[in-house]
Design a protein around this motif. Structure first.
Motif, PDB file in Angstrom:
ATOM      1  N   UNK A  60       0.983  -1.128   0.087  1.00 31.65           N
ATOM      2  CA  UNK A  60      -0.136  -0.102  -0.033  1.00 31.65           C
ATOM      3  C   UNK A  60       0.802   1.200   0.057  1.00 31.65           C
ATOM      4  N   UNK A  61       1.664   1.189   0.942  1.00 33.17           N
ATOM      5  CA  UNK A  61       2.631   2.476   0.950  1.00 33.17           C
ATOM      6  C   UNK A  61       3.550   2.666  -0.261  1.00 33.17           C
ATOM      7  N   UNK A  62       4.132   1.517  -0.880  1.00 36.68           N
ATOM      8  CA  UNK A  62       4.662   1.654  -2.232  1.00 36.68           C
ATOM      9  C   UNK A  62       3.936   2.266  -3.356  1.00 36.68           C
ATOM     10  N   UNK A  63       2.608   1.543  -3.281  1.00 35.20           N
ATOM     11  CA  UNK A  63       1.464   2.262  -4.273  1.00 35.20           C
ATOM     12  C   UNK A  63       1.402   3.365  -4.561  1.00 35.20           C
ATOM     13  N   UNK A  93       3.467   5.883  -2.903  1.00 42.12           N
ATOM     14  CA  UNK A  93       4.542   6.710  -3.211  1.00 42.12           C
ATOM     15  C   UNK A  93       4.789   6.936  -4.713  1.00 42.12           C
ATOM     16  N   UNK A  94       3.928   5.997  -5.629  1.00 35.97           N
ATOM     17  CA  UNK A  94       4.391   6.186  -7.026  1.00 35.97           C
ATOM     18  C   UNK A  94       3.107   7.193  -7.468  1.00 35.97           C
ATOM     19  N   UNK A  95       2.005   7.361  -6.678  1.00 37.93           N
ATOM     20  CA  UNK A  95       0.888   8.266  -7.074  1.00 37.93           C
ATOM     21  C   UNK A  95       1.198   9.588  -6.784  1.00 37.93           C
ATOM     22  N   UNK A  96       2.130   9.838  -5.614  1.00 39.33           N
ATOM     23  CA  UNK A  96       2.482  11.178  -5.283  1.00 39.33           C
ATOM     24  C   UNK A  96       3.023  12.108  -6.237  1.00 39.33           C
ATOM     25  N   UNK A  97       3.755  11.776  -7.394  1.00 37.93           N
ATOM     26  CA  UNK A  97       4.138  12.628  -8.416  1.00 37.93           C
ATOM     27  C   UNK A  97       3.399  13.399  -9.011  1.00 37.93           C
ATOM     28  N   UNK A  98       2.183  12.573  -9.713  1.00 39.56           N
ATOM     29  CA  UNK A  98       1.076  13.448 -10.304  1.00 39.56           C
ATOM     30  C   UNK A  98       0.634  14.280  -9.610  1.00 39.56           C
ATOM     31  N   UNK A  99       0.397  14.049  -8.207  1.00 37.49           N
ATOM     32  CA  UNK A  99      -0.368  14.950  -7.045  1.00 37.49           C
ATOM     33  C   UNK A  99       0.566  16.164  -6.914  1.00 37.49           C
ATOM     34  N   UNK A 100       1.750  15.989  -6.803  1.00 35.37           N
ATOM     35  CA  UNK A 100       2.756  17.038  -6.721  1.00 35.37           C
ATOM     36  C   UNK A 100       2.872  18.098  -7.786  1.00 35.37           C
ATOM     37  N   UNK A 101       2.757  17.508  -9.123  1.00 36.45           N
ATOM     38  CA  UNK A 101       2.916  18.335 -10.371  1.00 36.45           C
ATOM     39  C   UNK A 101       1.613  19.147 -10.459  1.00 36.45           C
ATOM     40  N   UNK A 102       0.416  18.639 -10.082  1.00 37.71           N
ATOM     41  CA  UNK A 102      -0.900  19.034  -9.839  1.00 37.71           C
ATOM     42  C   UNK A 102      -0.775  20.555  -9.015  1.00 37.71           C
ATOM     43  N   UNK A 103      -0.170  20.067  -7.622  1.00 40.91           N
ATOM     44  CA  UNK A 103      -0.087  21.235  -6.752  1.00 40.91           C
ATOM     45  C   UNK A 103       1.001  22.316  -7.392  1.00 40.91           C
ATOM     46  N   UNK A 104       1.846  22.005  -7.902  1.00 39.14           N
ATOM     47  CA  UNK A 104       2.749  22.855  -8.426  1.00 39.14           C
ATOM     48  C   UNK A 104       2.111  23.576  -9.367  1.00 39.14           C
ATOM     49  N   UNK A 105       1.401  23.281 -10.293  1.00 40.80           N
ATOM     50  CA  UNK A 105       0.641  23.963 -11.388  1.00 40.80           C
ATOM     51  C   UNK A 105      -0.383  24.822 -10.785  1.00 40.80           C
ATOM     52  N   UNK A 106      -1.105  24.621  -9.648  1.00 41.13           N
ATOM     53  CA  UNK A 106      -1.836  25.351  -9.040  1.00 41.13           C
ATOM     54  C   UNK A 106      -1.124  26.524  -8.388  1.00 41.13           C
ATOM     55  N   UNK A 107       0.188  26.263  -7.717  1.00 39.64           N
ATOM     56  CA  UNK A 107       0.977  27.225  -6.919  1.00 39.64           C
ATOM     57  C   UNK A 107       1.438  28.326  -8.057  1.00 39.64           C
ATOM     58  N   UNK A 108       1.816  27.711  -9.380  1.00 44.58           N
ATOM     59  CA  UNK A 108       2.195  28.842 -10.280  1.00 44.58           C
ATOM     60  C   UNK A 108       1.113  29.648 -10.694  1.00 44.58           C
ATOM     61  N   UNK A 109      -0.038  29.028 -10.795  1.00 40.45           N
ATOM     62  CA  UNK A 109      -1.456  30.019 -11.258  1.00 40.45           C
ATOM     63  C   UNK A 109      -1.550  30.907 -10.146  1.00 40.45           C
TER      64      UNK A 109
END
Length: 85
Positions: free
Chosen positions: A37-40, A42-58
């Protein structure tokens, strides 16, 4: 976990194993299921961070626009106040 899943040995510090066991127990699952569960996740965090970064830039772009509007407004209310810049 299915019995035909890959089986391998893993060396981890004893304190980490204890944390995994505690977490697995509180989540009502095996240590193996906890690790998977924890490994799975950890792999889904990247898209979440990318979305958060886009929101922050906006948001930063919006803040910059608002700062310009405030400066313009301040200059209209207080002409010459910032001539020393």
């Amino acid at each position: 976990m299915a019995r035909d899943d890959l089986h391998f040995r893993l060396r981890i510090p004893e304190a980490l194993k204890a944390q995994l066991e505690e977490s697995a127990a509180s989540n009502n699952r095996s240590v193996t299921a906890e690790i998977v569960s924890r490994l799975e996740r950890s792999f889904s965090v990247v898209p979440e961070w990318e979305n958060a970064i886009e929101n922050m830039n906006d948001l930063w772009k919006r803040v910059e626009v608002l700062e310009g509007m405030v400066q313009d407004h301040d200059e209209r209310l207080n002409p010459g106040k910032h001539d020393w810049r």
